[in-house]
Scaffold this motif. Structure first.
Motif: not given
Length: 158
Positions: A20-26
């Motif tokens: 989830i944080p990695n998706i937001i990070w994009v």
């Protein structure tokens, strides 16, 4: 060593906490990130990619990673969850920052390159908790690549 195939809801929860944080990070990548990606170590990159695939798959297919009963051994699972919570705190810190490369490769509570180190330690602990040598080995492979790449990026930034 008894290994049991079956869906791991704990592995699934860990993967959600990771992704989830990695998706937001994009949408919140640090400025200049593309420049650093082009310089990634060609030896470490296959370790990271292979480790990612293995850890994702293995985290989901072994029911030994689930909570069966609470024992002293459950402390290892608790430690793994704490590391994933700290990983979430690392991301909150990053998203509140200026989102620079220095912020991306920062430490948390003295843990270097926390964005790479914390999830690797968490999945390693999960493998130990589940007594799953396959997940342990996969996480070590992932750690060599992920932590190595992040440390190299940090050196370039500093």
């Amino acid at each position: 060593m008894n290994i049991h195939f079956g869906f791991s809801y704990i592995g699934f929860i860990f993967l959600l906490m990771l992704m989830i944080p990695n998706i937001i990070w994009v949408k919140h990548q640090p400025k200049g990130y593309d420049i650093y990606v082009k310089n990634e170590n060609k030896v470490l990159l296959p370790f990271e990619r292979i480790g990612e695939i293995l850890v994702v798959c293995l985290s989901l297919i072994f029911s030994d990673l689930n909570i069966n009963k609470i024992t002293n051994w459950s402390i290892i699972l608790l430690i793994a969850f704490i590391m994933m919570i700290l990983y979430g705190i690392y991301w909150i810190k990053y998203f509140k920052s200026n989102k620079t490369m220095k912020d991306m490769y920062s430490s948390l509570l003295g843990i270097p390159v926390a964005g790479a180190t914390l999830p690797v330690l968490a999945f390693l602990s999960l493998g130990i908790y589940g007594k799953n040598i396959f997940l342990i080995i996969a996480t070590i492979i992932l750690g060599i690549g992920r932590i190595g790449i992040h440390l190299n990026h940090r050196k370039e930034v500093i």
